[in-house]
Design an enzyme around this catalytic site. Structure first.
Site, PDB file in Angstrom:
ATOM      1  N   GLY A  12     -28.235  17.516   0.423  1.00  0.00           N
ATOM      2  CA  GLY A  12     -29.549  18.073   0.074  1.00  0.00           C
ATOM      3  C   GLY A  12     -30.689  17.109   0.332  1.00  0.00           C
ATOM      4  N   SER A  42     -24.576  16.665  -3.972  1.00  0.00           N
ATOM      5  CA  SER A  42     -24.061  15.828  -5.051  1.00  0.00           C
ATOM      6  C   SER A  42     -25.156  15.520  -6.067  1.00  0.00           C
ATOM      7  CB  SER A  42     -23.537  14.513  -4.472  1.00  0.00           C
ATOM      8  OG  SER A  42     -23.407  13.572  -5.493  1.00  0.00           O
ATOM      9  N   LYS A  81     -50.748  12.778  10.892  1.00  0.00           N
ATOM     10  CA  LYS A  81     -50.309  11.748  11.839  1.00  0.00           C
ATOM     11  C   LYS A  81     -50.688  12.185  13.246  1.00  0.00           C
ATOM     12  CE  LYS A  81     -46.292   9.815  14.063  1.00  0.00           C
ATOM     13  NZ  LYS A  81     -44.858   9.581  14.081  1.00  0.00           N
ATOM     14  N   PRO A 101     -50.536   8.543  21.548  1.00  0.00           N
ATOM     15  CA  PRO A 101     -51.088   9.674  20.790  1.00  0.00           C
ATOM     16  C   PRO A 101     -50.210  10.917  20.941  1.00  0.00           C
ATOM     17  CG  PRO A 101     -52.219   9.500  22.873  1.00  0.00           C
ATOM     18  CD  PRO A 101     -51.192   8.393  22.861  1.00  0.00           C
TER      19      PRO A 101
END
Ligand SMILES: Cc1cc2nc3c(=O)[nH]c(=O)nc-3n(C[C@H](O)[C@H](O)[C@H](O)COP(=O)(O)OP(=O)(O)OC[C@H]3O[C@@H](n4cnc5c(N)ncnc54)[C@H](O)[C@@H]3O)c2cc1C
Length: 513
Positions: A12, A42, A81, A101
């Site tokens: 997960g 878990s 970003k 970029p």
């Protein structure tokens, strides 16, 4: 015919929840007919909790899952970003820096601007000549405005996010909206069928869980594919030397401190430091080769980089191993995320590979067991190609450097550490610049030729230009270079400051699509 209806994902973290979301969103209409996605995680093994730089593909992935971009900003400490700034990679000097970029060069689908830029020699860097994004980043601006709807961009963008918040955010959406069943339990045994398939997993908390297709997202453990099915790990530390990371979270000086809208990657004596600005803090870390520097020395370099801001902050050491599984899908088990492999996070290539793998599994979902091996074989070929190309691209950053100040940089230049394909391409690129002919022929290339152009010419690589080759496209090229100047000027006045836009998104929300 044995239908494939029950998908069981183990793990997960970012890989598990992204895969669950992509598969569940694609196959939702089949759920009333018995199709199910179960994620077993878990309660005792935490997720890795790092991985804060993403790729623009994540926008389409989240949009397809029906995630609200505004909620992403509100709940995962997200910033924009727009690429990466590489400092000290070429000469190691104070003024040594270039941008990779996320915007393609102007007119990229039409023509290759490199020869024209090389011939023009107008003093601008390659990035500044062909894209406005380096200037936008230097000015601390966002890639869109409040009027730009969710997931749409003025300048192409990805996200920086808090990995510890992202997985629970995805979990909530997957369980509440997409019908994914969540089971908190430790897998302790893997039961095999006669044909070698995984028949079920056994847990103390939830008993035995059967499935038709198992997705291994158990992180570095690779519990199903690596351990239970014994698929070997293909080590590539002879090409990429970094094997350890030290991660540290740094508070901002004050709540209005500017946030960089690009990852900053600064080369060190035996590795490099990442620096990612989130709204509430910076996520930083030193990735280095322990064959070339001690942990103490690496920590000293990291603390020197951080200055007073990093004094006394706790540092977390994470061993990393460069490489990937020999195959990714065997029998009825496919690995995604760290369970499939890991490469140093120099170009944030892990989460994008998770997205691409999840999409391929969802789109090619075998209808029945009988066709699974055909799909597995295709999946393996495509995924192996992707890992290989990413290894080449990461190594590129190390082989065109002029740095020879430490053994780390000198060893990186040894010919036997350079993959054959990359070596051949580098020979070719002395006479012609990277372009689509260079076998970038897959529909979804992780790094297109534009990425190679930005890195090569950002680092001062020289390609001979034949003057005769320019005349045919000269007018189109001139127009594209001019258009870039105009666009750069326009965006520098039109885009808001990065922190201001994030604040407004959190307060008011973006227009939903
Ligand atoms: C230092 C570093 C920096 C990184 N930076 C970037 C980056 O900038 N960009 C990027 O794209 N990627 C980056 N990555 C990679 C990124 O962190 C991972 O690809 C991403 O987090 C996915 O991890 P995962 O879900 O595969 O594994 P994990 O987060 O480790 O999750 C594993 C899951 O498996 C479960 N599990 C384990 N054992 C069992 C069991 N027995 N039974 C049930 N469940 C079990 C755990 O509970 C957990 O839920 C970075 C990685 C490192 C190490």
């Amino acid at each position: 015919m044995k239908p494939v209806r029950h998908i069981v994902i183990v793990g997960g973290g970012t890989a598990g929840w992204l895969t669950a979301g992509v598969i569940a969103a694609k196959h939702r209409a089949r759920m009333p007919g018995g199709f199910s996605v179960t994620l077993v995680e878990s309660p005792n093994t935490p997720i890795i909790g790092v991985g804060e730089g993403t790729w623009p593909t994540l926008r389409a992935t989240l949009a397809r899952m029906g995630v609200s971009e505004t909620e992403l900003f509100r709940q995962c400490d997200v910033s924009f970003k727009q690429g990466a700034k590489f400092a000290r990679w070429t000469t190691g000097a104070d003024d040594d820096a270039y941008y990779h970029p996320l915007m393609l060069p102007q007119g990229f689908q039409q023509l290759n601007l490199v020869p024209h830029w090389l011939a023009g020699k107008d003093g601008r860097s390659f990035c500044d000549a062909v894209s406005p994004q380096g200037a936008i980043c230097e000015d601390g601006l966002a890639p869109k405005t409040m009027a730009t709807p969710e997931y749409e961009a003025v300048a192409n963008y990805a996200y920086h996010l808090d990995a510890g918040k992202f997985a629970p955010f995805l979990q909530k959406h997957c369980c509440e909206t997409l019908g994914v069943r969540h089971v908190l339990a430790d897998v302790q045994e893997v039961k095999r069928a006669e044909n070698g398939d995984i028949a079920s997993i056994v847990t103390p908390q939830a008993g035995e869980i059967e499935g038709d297709l198992f997705v291994d997202c158990t992180g570095f453990r690779s519990l199903l594919l690596g351990q239970a099915l014994g698929v070997p790990f293909k080590d590539c530390s002879d090409v990429l030397f970094c094997d350890t990371a030290l991660a540290v979270q740094v508070p901002h000086e004050h709540e209005n401190s500017p946030i960089a809208s690009h990852t900053i990657s600064t080369a060190q004596s035996a590795g490099w430091i990442w620096d990612i600005g989130l709204p509430t803090r910076r996520g930083t870390g030193h990735v280095y080769s322990s064959r070339h520097i001690s942990d103490d020395e690496a920590e000293r370099e990291l603390r020197t980089y951080l200055g007073p801001a990093g004094k006394d902050l706790p540092v977390r050491k994470i061993p990393i191993r460069s490489g990937h599984r020999e195959t990714f899908w065997k029998h009825n088990c496919v690995a995604v995320g760290l369970a499939a492999g890991f490469l140093e996070p120099l170009e944030s290539s892990a989460i994008v590979l998770i997205e691409l793998s999840a999409k391929l599994i969802a789109e090619q979902m075998p209808v029945c067991r009988e066709v699974m091996d055909v799909i597995a074989s295709r999946f393996n070929a495509t995924t192996d190609y992707r890992w290989g190309r990413i290894i080449d691209f990461l190594k590129l950053h190390y082989v065109i450097t002029k740095r020879e100040d430490t053994a780390f940089w000198r060893d990186n230049l040894l010919p036997e550490t350079i993959p054959d394909r990359l070596r051949d391409l580098l020979t070719l690129w002395r006479y012609q610049s990277p372009w689509f002919h260079d076998e970038f022929d897959r529909v979804e290339e992780v790094f297109p030729p534009a990425s190679y152009q930005y890195v090569l010419y950002g680092m001062g690589f020289h390609t001979e230009v034949e003057p005769g080759a320019l005349t045919a496209d000269a007018r189109i090229a001139e127009r594209a270079l001019h258009e870039n100047r105009v666009q750069t000027d326009r965006l520098r006045v039109g885009l808001p400051r990065h922190r201001d836009l994030i604040r407004r998104i959190v307060d008011h929300g973006l227009q939903a699509v």
